[in-house]
Scaffold this motif. Sequence first.
Motif, mmCIF file in Angstrom:
data_model
loop_
_atom_site.group_PDB
_atom_site.id
_atom_site.type_symbol
_atom_site.label_atom_id
_atom_site.label_comp_id
_atom_site.label_asym_id
_atom_site.label_seq_id
_atom_site.Cartn_x
_atom_site.Cartn_y
_atom_site.Cartn_z
ATOM 1 N N PHE A 125 -12.113 122.234 33.281
ATOM 2 C CA PHE A 125 -13.072 121.750 32.292
ATOM 3 C C PHE A 125 -12.392 120.931 31.199
ATOM 4 C CE2 PHE A 125 -15.251 122.427 28.189
ATOM 5 C CZ PHE A 125 -16.480 121.834 28.486
ATOM 6 N N ALA A 126 -13.057 119.859 30.781
ATOM 7 C CA ALA A 126 -12.574 119.041 29.664
ATOM 8 C C ALA A 126 -13.771 118.542 28.867
ATOM 9 C CB ALA A 126 -11.746 117.866 30.168
ATOM 10 N N MET A 127 -13.544 118.268 27.597
ATOM 11 C CA MET A 127 -14.561 117.649 26.756
ATOM 12 C C MET A 127 -14.119 116.233 26.403
ATOM 13 S SD MET A 127 -15.899 120.740 24.261
ATOM 14 C CE MET A 127 -17.422 119.840 23.905
ATOM 15 N N GLU A 128 -15.104 115.342 26.214
ATOM 16 C CA GLU A 128 -14.845 113.928 25.908
ATOM 17 C C GLU A 128 -13.890 113.311 26.932
ATOM 18 O OE1 GLU A 128 -16.702 112.300 23.802
ATOM 19 O OE2 GLU A 128 -17.703 114.212 23.371
ATOM 20 N N HIS A 129 -14.210 113.526 28.187
ATOM 21 C CA HIS A 129 -13.405 113.009 29.300
ATOM 22 C C HIS A 129 -13.728 111.531 29.526
ATOM 23 C CE1 HIS A 129 -11.443 112.883 33.238
ATOM 24 N NE2 HIS A 129 -12.532 112.295 33.696
ATOM 25 N N LYS A 130 -12.700 110.707 29.560
ATOM 26 C CA LYS A 130 -12.884 109.271 29.753
ATOM 27 C C LYS A 130 -12.990 108.931 31.239
ATOM 28 C CE LYS A 130 -12.442 107.788 25.429
ATOM 29 N NZ LYS A 130 -13.563 107.149 24.705
ATOM 30 N N VAL A 131 -13.990 108.125 31.581
ATOM 31 C CA VAL A 131 -14.143 107.605 32.944
ATOM 32 C C VAL A 131 -13.707 106.145 32.903
ATOM 33 C CG1 VAL A 131 -15.771 107.132 34.813
ATOM 34 C CG2 VAL A 131 -16.043 109.187 33.407
ATOM 35 N N ASN A 132 -12.572 105.847 33.494
ATOM 36 C CA ASN A 132 -11.967 104.521 33.294
ATOM 37 C C ASN A 132 -11.994 103.644 34.537
ATOM 38 O OD1 ASN A 132 -10.047 105.768 34.859
ATOM 39 N ND2 ASN A 132 -8.488 105.918 33.237
ATOM 40 N N TYR A 133 -12.900 103.970 35.472
ATOM 41 C CA TYR A 133 -12.914 103.187 36.716
ATOM 42 C C TYR A 133 -14.270 102.523 36.977
ATOM 43 C CZ TYR A 133 -14.481 107.879 38.083
ATOM 44 O OH TYR A 133 -15.113 109.099 38.130
ATOM 45 N N LEU A 134 -15.077 102.367 35.932
ATOM 46 C CA LEU A 134 -16.367 101.692 36.090
ATOM 47 C C LEU A 134 -16.361 100.304 35.468
ATOM 48 C CD1 LEU A 134 -18.828 104.678 35.435
ATOM 49 C CD2 LEU A 134 -18.196 103.656 37.636
ATOM 50 N N GLY A 135 -15.183 99.831 35.094
ATOM 51 C CA GLY A 135 -15.058 98.465 34.586
ATOM 52 C C GLY A 135 -15.607 98.256 33.191
ATOM 53 N N GLU A 136 -15.811 99.329 32.442
ATOM 54 C CA GLU A 136 -16.414 99.201 31.115
ATOM 55 C C GLU A 136 -15.380 98.780 30.074
ATOM 56 O OE1 GLU A 136 -19.497 102.911 31.166
ATOM 57 O OE2 GLU A 136 -17.388 103.316 31.571
ATOM 58 N N PRO A 137 -15.737 97.878 29.168
ATOM 59 C CA PRO A 137 -14.819 97.529 28.071
ATOM 60 C C PRO A 137 -14.472 98.755 27.238
ATOM 61 C CG PRO A 137 -16.649 95.969 28.186
ATOM 62 C CD PRO A 137 -16.983 97.088 29.132
ATOM 63 N N ARG A 138 -15.463 99.634 27.027
ATOM 64 C CA ARG A 138 -15.232 100.911 26.354
ATOM 65 C C ARG A 138 -15.635 102.005 27.331
ATOM 66 N NH1 ARG A 138 -18.310 102.100 20.846
ATOM 67 N NH2 ARG A 138 -20.031 102.326 22.317
ATOM 68 N N PRO A 139 -14.656 102.676 27.956
ATOM 69 C CA PRO A 139 -14.968 103.620 29.034
ATOM 70 C C PRO A 139 -15.937 104.716 28.614
ATOM 71 C CG PRO A 139 -12.620 103.169 28.973
ATOM 72 C CD PRO A 139 -13.210 102.537 27.740
ATOM 73 N N THR A 140 -16.798 105.107 29.560
ATOM 74 C CA THR A 140 -17.705 106.223 29.354
ATOM 75 C C THR A 140 -16.919 107.466 28.963
ATOM 76 O OG1 THR A 140 -19.375 105.424 30.910
ATOM 77 C CG2 THR A 140 -19.293 107.800 30.543
ATOM 78 N N SER A 141 -17.362 108.147 27.923
ATOM 79 C CA SER A 141 -16.770 109.414 27.516
ATOM 80 C C SER A 141 -17.811 110.499 27.736
ATOM 81 C CB SER A 141 -16.358 109.362 26.042
ATOM 82 O OG SER A 141 -15.671 110.534 25.673
ATOM 83 N N LEU A 142 -17.500 111.423 28.623
ATOM 84 C CA LEU A 142 -18.443 112.477 28.973
ATOM 85 C C LEU A 142 -18.325 113.646 28.007
ATOM 86 C CD1 LEU A 142 -17.784 112.485 32.828
ATOM 87 C CD2 LEU A 142 -19.668 111.354 31.623
ATOM 88 N N ASP A 143 -19.466 114.179 27.570
ATOM 89 C CA ASP A 143 -19.444 115.332 26.671
ATOM 90 C C ASP A 143 -18.670 116.485 27.300
ATOM 91 O OD1 ASP A 143 -21.031 113.944 24.870
ATOM 92 O OD2 ASP A 143 -22.902 114.775 25.650
ATOM 93 N N GLY A 144 -18.905 116.695 28.577
ATOM 94 C CA GLY A 144 -18.186 117.719 29.324
ATOM 95 C C GLY A 144 -17.930 117.235 30.732
ATOM 96 N N TYR A 145 -16.868 117.711 31.342
ATOM 97 C CA TYR A 145 -16.520 117.255 32.693
ATOM 98 C C TYR A 145 -15.825 118.385 33.437
ATOM 99 C CZ TYR A 145 -14.402 114.390 36.397
ATOM 100 O OH TYR A 145 -14.029 113.864 37.610
ATOM 101 N N VAL A 146 -16.231 118.589 34.674
ATOM 102 C CA VAL A 146 -15.574 119.553 35.552
ATOM 103 C C VAL A 146 -14.930 118.765 36.680
ATOM 104 C CG1 VAL A 146 -15.835 121.591 37.003
ATOM 105 C CG2 VAL A 146 -17.289 121.314 34.979
#
Length: 320
Positions: A125-146
Motif C-alpha cells: 500500500f502507498a498514498m499519493e502514488h505517482k503514475v508516470n506511464y500515461l504521458g501526462e505532463p503532471r503524472p496522476t497521483s493516486l490517493d491510495g494504491y495497492v
Amino acid sequence: MMADYKADLNRRYWEYQKSQFSNELNFFERPYAQDGRPPVFITSESWRNIIINPTASQQKIDKLLSLVPEGKKHKWFRSMNSSQALAQSILGNLAINDSLHYLSEIKDDEGQDLFGKAQISSNTFAMEHKVNYLGEPRPTSLDGYVSGDYRIAIECKFTEAEVVTCSRPRLTPTDSNYESEHCNGTYSIQRARKERCSLTEIGVLYWRYVPSLFKWKNDNDLNPCPLNRNYQLVRNVLAAGVKPDGTVSVNNGHAVLIYDERNPAFQNNGDGLIAYMETQKALQEPTMLRKCSWQRIVQHIREKDILSWLTENLTLKYGL
C-alpha cells in the motif's frame, strides 16, 4: 442539501476543536471564526489534522506522516474538510498498524469484494502514488494504491461536490495555453489541432488505452466527450488497468471510490454518483470500478475491535 451537510460538519469540527485543542488555539488560523468555515490549521501544525494514536511512539508518528510527504499534500490539507487528511487518518493508521488486511473482508456497494484479488498489506500500500506511464505532463497521483499482480487505484472523497472533471474545457482566455488547448467539451478536432483530444495532442495517452477498457471508440467524434465529467474516475481505471509496459487488461486491477454517504453529491442525482454510474456503465468489465462509503469501512474497523482510539476520534471529529 449540500449547504446543510457542510454546516452540520462545521458544527462538529468546531466542537472537536473545543474539546481537543482548547488550550492550543494558536494551532489554527482564525481560531474563533465560526462563520460558515471549518477550522484550518496553520501551516506548521497541519500534521495535527491527522488523527494520531495518543500513545504512539515518535517512530510510529513519523511513519504515519511519511505516507504523505510535505510536497504531496493537497492545497486544502490544513482544513478539517480535507479528504486527504481523512484518508491518511483511516488508511494510513491501518497501514502503520499492519491492519490493512481487514479491508479485504469488506464488500462494495454492489456486493463485490471491495479489493478483489489484491493482496492489500502495509508492504503493498502507498498514498499519493505517482503514475508516470500515461504521458501526462503532471503524472496522476493516486490517493491510495495497492501494487502487485492485481492493482488497486483508490480515489478518496469527502465533502467534494463532484469528481474532478477535465481541465481543458475550463480553460479561460487568461490561461497561457488557452489558444492551443481549450476544448469545447466534445471529442472532436478543434482549433488547429490534429487530434480529437486536446490532451492527446500534447502526448497524453488516455485515448490510446480507453477503447481497451471502455466501450468508447477513439476513431470517431463524441458529443459530449465522455472523459469531460468522468475524467478523474477514468484516469484511476487507466492507472489500474494499464501496466508500465503499456499492456492493458480488464482482469489485473480495478479502481475504488470511497465517499461519505451523507454527501449529496454521492446520493441520487448527485454529480459524483452520476459520474460514477456513467463511468461504470461504459466499462468493458463493470467491476473495474467499485465504490464504498467511509461509514462502511469505519463500521468494519469497529466490528473487528481494533484501533478503538481511531474510531472514537472519527466519531467525534467527523461523525463517522
